[in-house]
Write a protein that holds these residues in place. Structure first.
Motif, PDB file in Angstrom:
ATOM      1  N   GLU A 162       0.869  -1.189   0.000  1.00  0.00           N
ATOM      2  CA  GLU A 162       0.000   0.000   0.000  1.00  0.00           C
ATOM      3  C   GLU A 162       0.904   1.238   0.000  1.00  0.00           C
ATOM      4  O   GLU A 162       1.569   1.541   0.995  1.00  0.00           O
ATOM      5  CB  GLU A 162      -0.977   0.039   1.190  1.00  0.00           C
ATOM      6  CG  GLU A 162      -2.109  -0.957   1.099  1.00  0.00           C
ATOM      7  CD  GLU A 162      -3.121  -0.633  -0.009  1.00  0.00           C
ATOM      8  OE1 GLU A 162      -3.203   0.525  -0.467  1.00  0.00           O
ATOM      9  OE2 GLU A 162      -3.830  -1.576  -0.433  1.00  0.00           O
TER      10      GLU A 162
ATOM     11  N   ALA B  85       0.911   3.854   2.903  1.00  0.00           N
ATOM     12  CA  ALA B  85       1.575   3.322   4.103  1.00  0.00           C
ATOM     13  C   ALA B  85       3.092   3.291   3.903  1.00  0.00           C
ATOM     14  O   ALA B  85       3.856   3.581   4.831  1.00  0.00           O
ATOM     15  CB  ALA B  85       1.046   1.924   4.429  1.00  0.00           C
TER      16      ALA B  85
ATOM     17  N   HIS C 177     -10.482   7.265   8.842  1.00  0.00           N
ATOM     18  CA  HIS C 177      -9.166   6.751   9.248  1.00  0.00           C
ATOM     19  C   HIS C 177      -8.283   7.892   9.746  1.00  0.00           C
ATOM     20  O   HIS C 177      -7.597   7.761  10.768  1.00  0.00           O
ATOM     21  CB  HIS C 177      -8.486   6.034   8.082  1.00  0.00           C
ATOM     22  CG  HIS C 177      -9.195   4.793   7.627  1.00  0.00           C
ATOM     23  ND1 HIS C 177      -8.892   4.128   6.473  1.00  0.00           N
ATOM     24  CD2 HIS C 177     -10.212   4.092   8.190  1.00  0.00           C
ATOM     25  CE1 HIS C 177      -9.686   3.078   6.341  1.00  0.00           C
ATOM     26  NE2 HIS C 177     -10.491   3.037   7.363  1.00  0.00           N
TER      27      HIS C 177
ATOM     28  N   LYS D  25       2.097  -1.218   9.596  1.00  0.00           N
ATOM     29  CA  LYS D  25       1.211  -2.342   9.230  1.00  0.00           C
ATOM     30  C   LYS D  25      -0.262  -1.934   9.394  1.00  0.00           C
ATOM     31  O   LYS D  25      -1.113  -2.318   8.587  1.00  0.00           O
ATOM     32  CB  LYS D  25       1.509  -3.565  10.100  1.00  0.00           C
ATOM     33  CG  LYS D  25       2.848  -4.220   9.800  1.00  0.00           C
ATOM     34  CD  LYS D  25       2.792  -5.052   8.526  1.00  0.00           C
ATOM     35  CE  LYS D  25       4.037  -5.925   8.393  1.00  0.00           C
ATOM     36  NZ  LYS D  25       4.057  -6.684   7.129  1.00  0.00           N
TER      37      LYS D  25
ATOM     38  N   ASN E  24      -1.420   1.106   9.127  1.00  0.00           N
ATOM     39  CA  ASN E  24      -1.708   1.987   7.992  1.00  0.00           C
ATOM     40  C   ASN E  24      -1.980   1.174   6.728  1.00  0.00           C
ATOM     41  O   ASN E  24      -2.858   1.512   5.928  1.00  0.00           O
ATOM     42  CB  ASN E  24      -0.533   2.938   7.741  1.00  0.00           C
ATOM     43  CG  ASN E  24      -0.392   3.993   8.822  1.00  0.00           C
ATOM     44  OD1 ASN E  24      -1.351   4.298   9.539  1.00  0.00           O
ATOM     45  ND2 ASN E  24       0.794   4.559   8.964  1.00  0.00           N
ATOM     46  N   SER E  25      -1.231   0.107   6.549  1.00  0.00           N
ATOM     47  CA  SER E  25      -1.405  -0.741   5.371  1.00  0.00           C
ATOM     48  C   SER E  25      -2.795  -1.392   5.361  1.00  0.00           C
ATOM     49  O   SER E  25      -3.481  -1.415   4.330  1.00  0.00           O
ATOM     50  CB  SER E  25      -0.289  -1.801   5.350  1.00  0.00           C
ATOM     51  OG  SER E  25      -0.412  -2.659   4.257  1.00  0.00           O
TER      52      SER E  25
ATOM     53  N   ASP F 179      -5.356   1.344   4.503  1.00  0.00           N
ATOM     54  CA  ASP F 179      -5.355   1.686   3.076  1.00  0.00           C
ATOM     55  C   ASP F 179      -6.006   0.578   2.251  1.00  0.00           C
ATOM     56  O   ASP F 179      -6.790   0.842   1.341  1.00  0.00           O
ATOM     57  CB  ASP F 179      -3.917   1.921   2.588  1.00  0.00           C
ATOM     58  CG  ASP F 179      -3.394   3.274   3.041  1.00  0.00           C
ATOM     59  OD1 ASP F 179      -4.199   4.214   3.148  1.00  0.00           O
ATOM     60  OD2 ASP F 179      -2.181   3.391   3.290  1.00  0.00           O
ATOM     61  N   TRP F 180      -5.659  -0.642   2.575  1.00  0.00           N
ATOM     62  CA  TRP F 180      -6.224  -1.797   1.867  1.00  0.00           C
ATOM     63  C   TRP F 180      -7.759  -1.797   1.982  1.00  0.00           C
ATOM     64  O   TRP F 180      -8.462  -2.101   1.022  1.00  0.00           O
ATOM     65  CB  TRP F 180      -5.627  -3.082   2.463  1.00  0.00           C
ATOM     66  CG  TRP F 180      -6.196  -4.331   1.913  1.00  0.00           C
ATOM     67  CD1 TRP F 180      -5.784  -4.997   0.784  1.00  0.00           C
ATOM     68  CD2 TRP F 180      -7.291  -5.105   2.445  1.00  0.00           C
ATOM     69  NE1 TRP F 180      -6.559  -6.114   0.585  1.00  0.00           N
ATOM     70  CE2 TRP F 180      -7.481  -6.206   1.586  1.00  0.00           C
ATOM     71  CE3 TRP F 180      -8.112  -4.966   3.565  1.00  0.00           C
ATOM     72  CZ2 TRP F 180      -8.469  -7.159   1.820  1.00  0.00           C
ATOM     73  CZ3 TRP F 180      -9.100  -5.903   3.793  1.00  0.00           C
ATOM     74  CH2 TRP F 180      -9.271  -6.989   2.928  1.00  0.00           C
TER      75      TRP F 180
ATOM     76  N   HIS G 188      -9.911   0.554   2.001  1.00  0.00           N
ATOM     77  CA  HIS G 188     -10.609   1.455   1.063  1.00  0.00           C
ATOM     78  C   HIS G 188     -11.014   0.772  -0.244  1.00  0.00           C
ATOM     79  O   HIS G 188     -12.145   0.902  -0.694  1.00  0.00           O
ATOM     80  CB  HIS G 188      -9.698   2.631   0.689  1.00  0.00           C
ATOM     81  CG  HIS G 188      -9.591   3.685   1.739  1.00  0.00           C
ATOM     82  ND1 HIS G 188     -10.618   4.552   2.027  1.00  0.00           N
ATOM     83  CD2 HIS G 188      -8.572   4.031   2.560  1.00  0.00           C
ATOM     84  CE1 HIS G 188     -10.232   5.393   2.978  1.00  0.00           C
ATOM     85  NE2 HIS G 188      -9.001   5.094   3.329  1.00  0.00           N
TER      86      HIS G 188
ATOM     87  N   ASN H  84     -10.907  -2.451  -1.091  1.00  0.00           N
ATOM     88  CA  ASN H  84     -11.259  -3.868  -1.056  1.00  0.00           C
ATOM     89  C   ASN H  84     -12.525  -4.092  -0.221  1.00  0.00           C
ATOM     90  O   ASN H  84     -13.627  -4.080  -0.743  1.00  0.00           O
ATOM     91  CB  ASN H  84     -10.064  -4.676  -0.537  1.00  0.00           C
ATOM     92  CG  ASN H  84      -8.895  -4.612  -1.510  1.00  0.00           C
ATOM     93  OD1 ASN H  84      -8.881  -5.348  -2.484  1.00  0.00           O
ATOM     94  ND2 ASN H  84      -7.934  -3.735  -1.288  1.00  0.00           N
TER      95      ASN H  84
END
Lengths: 245, 245
Positions: A66, A69, B68, B95, B97-98, B101-102, B104, B106
């Motif tokens: 991502e 991130a 977020h 992690k 943050n990842s 982001d994911w 959003h 998915n």
């Protein structure tokens, strides 16, 4: 151990991460994951990122994907990154996070959807989809309008009225640059009403020279190749848009 | 000056922000922005958030939207928030943050798309759209599968194998809880294959009692109302899904 960046320069978030590293003198190894060759689907890459997306970084034993991130991690982890990229100030940082979150469901969906369905689909073995392109264009134009009227309010030329770029400028501008693969008529219809957005692109380019142009060179090659394929009437395959994020 | 949270409890990110405040003893004033009454489109609310979305916070003179970004801001700005919600550790934070982001592109797109097109559309004056629902279900099921097989790897019951919840658990679980408005058959088909996801919901509920149940109560009311409308054959308007983010 050198930072590894798994990337395809046709992917807009891959470009953002690589430009960020280069501008900030972060030592890294660029490992190409060619989406057009489906290298992101290989068992080896799946071990690195089960989501099969670029960009992905490996920093020692630490894996991360991502792009937002990644940019935040690099801004915080790498010594010497100037504060303006991701300010320590709580309020400034919160606003940058807000832009980055907004990007996902607005500019990103609009731009990636339009580019895919109006230009790149045949190169992926898919039909162009004018209806999906029209839907995406609405979101894209609305998003560019919001950047123009809201995110670019203030005195400075960058997002949130800043005088220097942040990771949000880099991320959003790399997204908008993907429109370079469109034919001129489409690109101009969509972008030309947004003078401040065009100015933002130039300011970001200037702030990240020469890396910005180096990283975006691939788009013009792909555009020329798409045109050749189109003229030849044989849209039989070139680089696809991306499987990035 | 008290923190103001502009929210509609039918919006999953609104619920996440309110639960976070309540669990962490953050004093706030909840200001209802009823999406079904189009209050988010009012000139007054547009002054607060030109994107016309909930949740939005106003903390003194500081305005912020995107849930977020709000959760991160509150975790960092409010004294006494336990570290596990958004750890200071650079790697753990990256992690989280990842995951966010994911989310959003998915889980969010899949869940919101499916709920709208298979259940809530008539309440918004829109037709149900089985094709869009089918597309969204694919993304939703794939996303739940990735949560199960990847994000829930590790020893702890929470995302990233943690023993205590983070803001990512709260955000994703509130998203998944939106499926409660579906009819039982749809909900069970989609959720029941994912035992670890069901377990994550329970763990998050337990960690945030009694606020979790209080905030989600509205879903069951809306579900009952939708059923009544359906039985009456007069789907003429109730609460819409949300215009949230």
């Amino acid at each position: 151990m050198t930072l590894k960046v798994y990337a395809d320069r046709m992917s807009q978030p891959s470009r953002a991460v690589i430009i960020f590293c280069k501008v900030n003198g972060i030592e890294f190894e660029e490992i190409k994951v060619e989406l057009s060759k489906r290298q992101h689907l290989s068992p080896e890459f799946k071990e690195i990122n089960p989501m099969k997306q670029v960009p992905t970084i490996v920093d020692g034993g630490f894996k991360l994907f991502e792009s937002h991130a990644i940019l935040i991690y690099l801004a915080c982890a790498c010594p010497g990154v100037a504060d303006h990229w991701y300010p320590a100030d709580l309020f400034k940082r919160a606003k940058i996070n807000s832009v980055l979150d907004w990007h996902h469901s607005n500019l990103r969906r609009g731009a990636a959807g339009f580019v895919l369905n109006s230009a790149l689909a045949p190169a992926l073995g898919l039909p162009l989809n004018p209806q999906a392109a029209a839907e995406a264009e609405k979101l894209l134009s609305a998003s560019l309008g919001m950047i123009e009227s809201f995110w670019l309010k203030g005195n400075g030329p960058f997002l949130l009225g800043s005088s220097q770029p942040s990771i949000a400028d880099l991320s959003l501008v790399c997204e908008i640059m993907q429109l370079e693969v469109l034919d001129e008529e489409d690109r101009n219809r969509i972008l030309s009403p947004h003078k401040k957005v065009l100015q933002l692109i130039e300011e970001t380019r200037n702030a990240t020279r020469p890396h910005f142009d180096e990283l975006h060179a691939i788009l013009y090659k792909v555009k020329a190749r798409l045109r050749e394929l189109c003229v030849a009437g044989t849209m039989t395959g070139d680089r696809p848009s991306s499987r990035s994020e």
